[in-house]
Design an enzyme around this catalytic site. Structure first.
Site, PDB file in Angstrom:
ATOM      1  N   HIS A  71      40.115  28.273   0.419  1.00  0.00           N
ATOM      2  CA  HIS A  71      40.461  29.658   0.770  1.00  0.00           C
ATOM      3  C   HIS A  71      41.016  30.452  -0.413  1.00  0.00           C
ATOM      4  O   HIS A  71      41.241  31.656  -0.302  1.00  0.00           O
ATOM      5  CB  HIS A  71      41.359  29.709   2.013  1.00  0.00           C
ATOM      6  CG  HIS A  71      42.822  29.538   1.780  1.00  0.00           C
ATOM      7  ND1 HIS A  71      43.484  28.347   1.935  1.00  0.00           N
ATOM      8  CD2 HIS A  71      43.767  30.433   1.427  1.00  0.00           C
ATOM      9  CE1 HIS A  71      44.764  28.514   1.687  1.00  0.00           C
ATOM     10  NE2 HIS A  71      44.973  29.769   1.382  1.00  0.00           N
ATOM     11  N   ASP A 115      39.392  22.707   3.857  1.00  0.00           N
ATOM     12  CA  ASP A 115      39.932  23.666   2.891  1.00  0.00           C
ATOM     13  C   ASP A 115      40.122  22.989   1.533  1.00  0.00           C
ATOM     14  O   ASP A 115      41.246  22.686   1.127  1.00  0.00           O
ATOM     15  CB  ASP A 115      41.256  24.227   3.442  1.00  0.00           C
ATOM     16  CG  ASP A 115      41.713  25.476   2.706  1.00  0.00           C
ATOM     17  OD1 ASP A 115      40.942  26.009   1.889  1.00  0.00           O
ATOM     18  OD2 ASP A 115      42.859  25.902   2.963  1.00  0.00           O
ATOM     19  N   GLN A 207      53.226  31.556   1.137  1.00  0.00           N
ATOM     20  CA  GLN A 207      52.114  32.287   0.552  1.00  0.00           C
ATOM     21  C   GLN A 207      52.175  32.264  -0.978  1.00  0.00           C
ATOM     22  O   GLN A 207      53.224  32.523  -1.568  1.00  0.00           O
ATOM     23  CB  GLN A 207      52.140  33.733   1.044  1.00  0.00           C
ATOM     24  CG  GLN A 207      50.827  34.412   0.850  1.00  0.00           C
ATOM     25  CD  GLN A 207      50.935  35.911   0.999  1.00  0.00           C
ATOM     26  OE1 GLN A 207      51.999  36.448   1.259  1.00  0.00           O
ATOM     27  NE2 GLN A 207      49.829  36.575   0.832  1.00  0.00           N
ATOM     28  N   GLY A 208      51.055  31.942  -1.590  1.00  0.00           N
ATOM     29  CA  GLY A 208      51.023  31.818  -3.050  1.00  0.00           C
ATOM     30  C   GLY A 208      51.114  30.381  -3.514  1.00  0.00           C
ATOM     31  O   GLY A 208      50.847  30.069  -4.673  1.00  0.00           O
ATOM     32  N   ASP A 209      51.522  29.492  -2.619  1.00  0.00           N
ATOM     33  CA  ASP A 209      51.549  28.062  -2.947  1.00  0.00           C
ATOM     34  C   ASP A 209      50.224  27.403  -2.608  1.00  0.00           C
ATOM     35  O   ASP A 209      49.953  26.271  -3.031  1.00  0.00           O
ATOM     36  CB  ASP A 209      52.663  27.349  -2.163  1.00  0.00           C
ATOM     37  CG  ASP A 209      54.039  27.760  -2.637  1.00  0.00           C
ATOM     38  OD1 ASP A 209      54.234  27.839  -3.861  1.00  0.00           O
ATOM     39  OD2 ASP A 209      54.915  28.021  -1.790  1.00  0.00           O
ATOM     40  N   SER A 210      49.402  28.098  -1.848  1.00  0.00           N
ATOM     41  CA  SER A 210      48.112  27.558  -1.405  1.00  0.00           C
ATOM     42  C   SER A 210      47.326  26.951  -2.551  1.00  0.00           C
ATOM     43  O   SER A 210      47.347  27.477  -3.669  1.00  0.00           O
ATOM     44  CB  SER A 210      47.269  28.668  -0.802  1.00  0.00           C
ATOM     45  OG  SER A 210      47.708  28.914   0.491  1.00  0.00           O
TER      46      SER A 210
END
Ligand code: 4AZ
Length: 258
Positions: A71, A115, A207-210
């Site tokens: 993603h 993912d 969010q942003g660690d994905s």
């Protein structure tokens, strides 16, 4: 009597010390209750970037091959760069262009399934104590295994609160079955095969660690994937279960190019 006074005194001293430590730690709080670390503590961690902006985390598999979440790839691969070997998201280390991405063909968004994506770099990284590869886990970690997640993502869920220095949070693994029975069940959100969870009161990826690494016993066990909010009670962080995809990764690393 003097002894118990002495004991009381010592207890007071140590509790003040504990409070002192807490306070200092709090001023360094990063996303959902982690602490900042230098990149040498997690040298496999990289920042995936678009035009100089951090968008996701990733991990080094070898000098040219990286792993991240599918993603994270909303743009063509050649528009991405990888920053490796830096504690800071915006400066330092080695910044290298991506030339090719191999997304899992079964990937679907929302909630993310399969993912997982491999990236090929334009040139080899210089590996060092600041930029180094990590091995894939062969087996999914047992429930309760200690694991740590790192990244440059948000440290408060509902604020645009990003930091420039890397941070880490220590978590406890939750197996798929147990995770499915969490509050995700009430929301009819499925923890499907290939997903695994981790949590620890108040600590989480956000969010942003994905795309970034979840590591246990020195092996990559997870890729930050999704969750309902961040560090919400009853909603563990959900990760791509690396051991489940091990064969896919090994096969596709071979065909990725060199
Ligand atoms: C995200 O939006 C995200 N708490 C990543 C991880 C988690 C939630 C959201 C897990 O990229």
């Amino acid at each position: 009597m003097p002894i118990s006074w002495a004991l009381l005194f010592i207890q007071l001293l140590s509790s003040t010390a504990v409070l002192g430590v807490r306070q200092t730690t709090q001023s360094h709080l990063r996303i959902v209750n982690g602490i900042t670390i230098p990149i040498s503590f997690a040298p496999w961690q990289v920042s995936i970037q678009v035009m100089g902006n951090h968008i996701c985390g990733g991990s080094i598999l070898n000098a040219k091959k990286f792993i991240t979440a599918a993603h994270c790839l909303n743009l063509p691969a050649h528009q991405l760069q990888v920053r490796a070997g830096s504690t800071f998201r915006n400066t330092g280390g080695q910044l290298v262009n991506v030339v090719y991405a191999k997304k899992h063909s079964g990937y679907v968004g929302s909630p993310y399934k399969h993912d997982i994506t491999l990236l090929l770099l334009k040139r080899k990284l210089n590996l060092s104590y600041k930029a180094n590869k990590i091995d894939l886990a062969s087996n999914s970690p047992y429930d309760g295994t200690t694991a740590f997640v790192s990244g440059w993502g948000r440290y408060v869920e509902d604020k645009n609160a990003f930091t420039i220095d890397l941070r880490i949070a220590v978590l406890s693994m939750i197996d798929r079955g147990t995770c499915q029975k969490s509050k995700y069940a009430e929301r009819k959100m499925k923890i499907t095969k290939g997903m695994i969870c981790a949590a620890s009161g108040g600590k989480d990826a956000c969010q942003g660690d994905s795309g970034g690494p979840l590591v246990a016993n020195g092996k990559l066990v997870g890729i930050v994937s999704w969750g309902l909010g961040c560090a919400k009670r009853g909603f563990p962080g959900v990760y791509t279960d690396v051991a489940y995809y091990r064969d896919w990764v090994l096969k596709n690393m071979d065909t990725l190019g060199s």
